[in-house]
Design an enzyme around this catalytic site. Structure first.
Site, PDB file in Angstrom:
ATOM      1  N   ASP A  33       0.855  -1.188   0.000  1.00  0.00           N
ATOM      2  CA  ASP A  33       0.000   0.000   0.000  1.00  0.00           C
ATOM      3  C   ASP A  33       0.887   1.232   0.000  1.00  0.00           C
ATOM      4  O   ASP A  33       1.536   1.539   1.001  1.00  0.00           O
ATOM      5  CB  ASP A  33      -0.868  -0.046   1.267  1.00  0.00           C
ATOM      6  CG  ASP A  33      -1.781   1.153   1.371  1.00  0.00           C
ATOM      7  OD1 ASP A  33      -2.134   1.717   0.320  1.00  0.00           O
ATOM      8  OD2 ASP A  33      -2.127   1.530   2.509  1.00  0.00           O
ATOM      9  N   CYS A  53      -8.508  12.456  -1.535  1.00  0.00           N
ATOM     10  CA  CYS A  53      -7.088  12.649  -1.826  1.00  0.00           C
ATOM     11  C   CYS A  53      -6.770  14.098  -2.175  1.00  0.00           C
ATOM     12  O   CYS A  53      -7.451  14.704  -3.007  1.00  0.00           O
ATOM     13  CB  CYS A  53      -6.734  11.758  -3.013  1.00  0.00           C
ATOM     14  SG  CYS A  53      -5.052  11.921  -3.525  1.00  0.00           S
ATOM     15  N   GLY A  64      -8.970   9.833   4.693  1.00  0.00           N
ATOM     16  CA  GLY A  64      -7.857   9.318   3.895  1.00  0.00           C
ATOM     17  C   GLY A  64      -6.766   8.734   4.775  1.00  0.00           C
ATOM     18  O   GLY A  64      -6.601   9.126   5.935  1.00  0.00           O
ATOM     19  N   ARG A 112       2.775   4.715   4.245  1.00  0.00           N
ATOM     20  CA  ARG A 112       2.274   4.791   2.884  1.00  0.00           C
ATOM     21  C   ARG A 112       2.950   5.918   2.089  1.00  0.00           C
ATOM     22  O   ARG A 112       2.983   5.910   0.875  1.00  0.00           O
ATOM     23  CB  ARG A 112       0.768   5.036   2.968  1.00  0.00           C
ATOM     24  CG  ARG A 112       0.032   4.882   1.689  1.00  0.00           C
ATOM     25  CD  ARG A 112      -1.463   4.897   1.931  1.00  0.00           C
ATOM     26  NE  ARG A 112      -2.118   4.464   0.723  1.00  0.00           N
ATOM     27  CZ  ARG A 112      -2.510   5.281  -0.237  1.00  0.00           C
ATOM     28  NH1 ARG A 112      -2.343   6.573  -0.103  1.00  0.00           N
ATOM     29  NH2 ARG A 112      -3.080   4.803  -1.320  1.00  0.00           N
TER      30      ARG A 112
HETATM   31  P1  IMP Z   1     -12.010   6.559  -3.593  1.00  0.00           P
HETATM   32  O1  IMP Z   1     -12.586   5.237  -3.975  1.00  0.00           O
HETATM   33  O2  IMP Z   1     -12.167   7.598  -4.649  1.00  0.00           O
HETATM   34  O3  IMP Z   1     -12.492   7.038  -2.257  1.00  0.00           O
HETATM   35  O4  IMP Z   1     -10.424   6.340  -3.478  1.00  0.00           O
HETATM   36  C1  IMP Z   1      -9.843   5.388  -2.625  1.00  0.00           C
HETATM   37  C2  IMP Z   1      -8.348   5.376  -2.866  1.00  0.00           C
HETATM   38  O5  IMP Z   1      -7.749   6.626  -2.503  1.00  0.00           O
HETATM   39  C3  IMP Z   1      -7.584   4.371  -2.032  1.00  0.00           C
HETATM   40  O6  IMP Z   1      -7.654   3.057  -2.499  1.00  0.00           O
HETATM   41  C4  IMP Z   1      -6.171   4.921  -2.069  1.00  0.00           C
HETATM   42  O7  IMP Z   1      -5.469   4.545  -3.219  1.00  0.00           O
HETATM   43  C5  IMP Z   1      -6.391   6.416  -2.125  1.00  0.00           C
HETATM   44  N1  IMP Z   1      -6.187   7.064  -0.819  1.00  0.00           N
HETATM   45  C6  IMP Z   1      -6.542   6.629   0.406  1.00  0.00           C
HETATM   46  N2  IMP Z   1      -6.238   7.532   1.355  1.00  0.00           N
HETATM   47  C7  IMP Z   1      -5.653   8.556   0.717  1.00  0.00           C
HETATM   48  C8  IMP Z   1      -5.117   9.802   1.151  1.00  0.00           C
HETATM   49  O8  IMP Z   1      -5.161  10.182   2.314  1.00  0.00           O
HETATM   50  N3  IMP Z   1      -4.574  10.578   0.179  1.00  0.00           N
HETATM   51  C9  IMP Z   1      -4.527  10.204  -1.120  1.00  0.00           C
HETATM   52  N4  IMP Z   1      -5.063   9.090  -1.592  1.00  0.00           N
HETATM   53  C10 IMP Z   1      -5.619   8.262  -0.670  1.00  0.00           C
END
Ligand code: IMP
Length: 501
Positions: free
Chosen positions: A262, A320, A408, A419
């Site tokens: 990750d 993000c 996040g 990460r």
């Molecule tokens: P979502 O499905 O659009 O909410 O995106 C989820 C994905 O965002 C995760 O699988 C990670 O790859 C990414 N992610 C998770 N936490 C963070 C963060 O704090 N900053 C940037 N990307 C993140």
């Protein structure tokens, strides 16, 4: 001189699918969403691990715990348990998934007899379950002392500070079943005794599982459940490129079926070192995905390093702020299209098919179909799953509507420095994610069923009934800003609100 991409980078909503010929066989019931999770060689009969639906849940504290993992595996997908917790806690979550069998559920709500009615109500509000196990130490596998269901209390007649011991159904009045009980036997006990929940206990009288009346029927409704040869659900687990020498053995020992490194940016020597460690210790028996990358070079580096799958996406996640904070990333559609071409090129060259996962940025259900059409083998979703009953976070009422918390891994709340860290101070020097709410959306089952029905229908419009054919035959068109306006309703006044997603 720096390299400039000739085209701007694009994302999902800038594309549409152009229909293909729909034959008689193109109906949603005929569509298979089976897709490879890990690499395989040309000519191999079957991929070592396939998903029955192209969905995995994000490696995040707010998304992937054991409860969500079981719910998603029942539908045919897979969760990656979050790695931003102690090795022991992560391994314990994996163990709980592997020890839960179809129809046997590990208790999600647990209190001691000293808790109060207020605690029972708070727990019910938080996770929506009305059966609370009363155990010696409030753990799901503690010594069973009683049970509380909504039949045991009346809010209008009882003070909320009354202790649980005074109104629970005590152990001696409970009908339970021993460890070796089969699902059929459990179901018979439930019907014979008119129970809603049957606790299954070991020979020390520790709680192991519940069998719920409602789940028996539901269990029969999960023909796509993702299970191993022993009928245990499949589960993945997140690892990082720092403590892998300790974390990987603990997760393998706990029974994790697949691991995933990750990292917010995976085109790095640290990922190769992590994979090297796994290959030296376990050969190919332990499966590990790597990422995230957004171009051909990044994919080829990780494929050559031995990754079992490669995750694509930087900066597109809903929580993000990487692009704003660090100025790195790429529109998810452009990243995916380039990496999918690199995967096909690598397959031609080597005969090894390394599946790719589109990670982050899926907002609408049609984005799922687009991502698959652009070449993704499966999708990783965070926000999508965070909205459901089964996600680990609190359900709250905000401004008159139910929401769930979603934060996040790069936010101060998660503090998942492994990460993001590239050496130096072992702490988050700046945030790459936000702490937020998402609209509560109900059960995972209902939502996944609905979303995938849409995906299947669209595939039929495109004239295909499986994912490889969608990847091969889909016709995609970029849309102009003006035609995006044309795509929503326009030039009318709505009589009612609603519709759409
Ligand atoms: P979502 O499905 O659009 O909410 O995106 C989820 C994905 O965002 C995760 O699988 C990670 O790859 C990414 N992610 C998770 N936490 C963070 C963060 O704090 N900053 C940037 N990307 C993140």
């Amino acid at each position: 001189m720096a390299f400039y991409y000739p085209e701007p980078s694009h994302t999902f909503s800038e594309y549409l699918l152009v229909p293909g010929f729909t034959s008689e066989e193109c109906i949603p019931d005929n569509v298979s969403l089976k897709t490879p999770l890990v690499k395989y060689r040309k000519g191999e009969e079957d991929c070592p691990i396939s998903l029955n639906i192209p969905m995995v849940s994000a490696i995040m504290q707010a998304v992937s715990n054991d409860t969500l993992a079981v719910a998603l595996a029942k539908e045919g997908g897979l969760s990656f348990i979050y790695g931003s917790q102690s090795i022991e806690d992560e391994a314990a979550m994996v163990r709980r998934v592997k020890s839960s069998k179809a129809g046997f559920v590990i208790s999600a709500s647990n209190l001691t007899p000293d808790a109060t009615l207020a605690d029972v109500l708070a727990l019910k509000e938080k996770n929506g379950f009305s059966t609370v196990a009363i155990t010696e130490d409030a753990t799901p596998t503690g010594k069973l002392l009683g049970l509380v269901t909504s039949r045991d209390y009346r809010i209008t007649r009882m003070s909320t500070d009354i202790p649980v011991r005074e109104f629970m159904t005590p152990r001696e009045k409970l009908i339970t079943a021993p460890a070796a009980t089969t699902l059929k036997e459990a179901n018979d006990i439930i019907w014979d005794n008119k129970l809603n929940a049957l606790p299954v206990v070991d020979d020390q009288d520790h709680l192991m599982y519940f069998v719920f009346r409602k789940d028996y029927a539901e269990h029969k409704e999960h023909p796509l459940a993702l299970q191993d040869a022993d009928k245990r659900y499949l589960v993945g687990a997140g690892i990082n490129s720092k403590d892998y020498a300790e974390r990987v053995p603990a997760l393998v020992e706990a029974g994790a079926d697949v691991l995933c490194i990750d990292s917010s940016e995976g085109y790095s020597v640290w990922q190769k070192k992590t994979i090297d460690f796994i290959r030296e210790k376990y050969g190919d028996t332990v499966k590990v995905g790597a990422g995230n990358v957004v171009d051909r070079e990044g994919f080829r580096y990780l494929a050559r390093a031995g990754a079992d799958f490669v995750k694509v996406g930087i900066g597109g996640g809903s929580i993000c702020i990487t692009r704003e904070t660090k100025g790195i990333g790429r529109g998810q559609a452009s990243a995916l299209i380039e990496v999918a071409a690199a995967r096909d090129e690598y397959y031609k060259e080597t005969g090894v098919y390394v599946p790719i996962c589109s990670d982050g940025g899926i907002v609408f259900d049609f984005h799922m179909t687009l991502a698959l059409a652009m070449g993704a083998d499966f999708l990783m979703l965070g926000r999508y799953f965070a909205r459901f009953d089964e996600s680990p976070t609190n359900k709250l009422m905000v401004n008159g509507a139910y929401v769930k918390e979603y934060w996040g891994e790069g936010s101060n709340r998660a503090r998942n420095w492994q990460r993001y860290d590239l050496g130096g101070k072992n702490d988050l020097a700046f945030e790459e994610g936000v702490d937020s709410y998402v609209a509560y959306a109900g059960s995972l089952h209902d939502n996944v069923e609905k979303s995938l029905y849409k995906v299947k229908s669209t595939m039929c419009n495109c004239g295909v009934i499986n994912i490889p054919d969608l990847q091969k035959n889909a016709k995609l068109t970029l849309v102009s800003a003006t035609s995006i306006v044309e795509g929503g309703y326009h030039d009318v006044t709505l009589r009612t609100t609603g519709g759409g997603q």
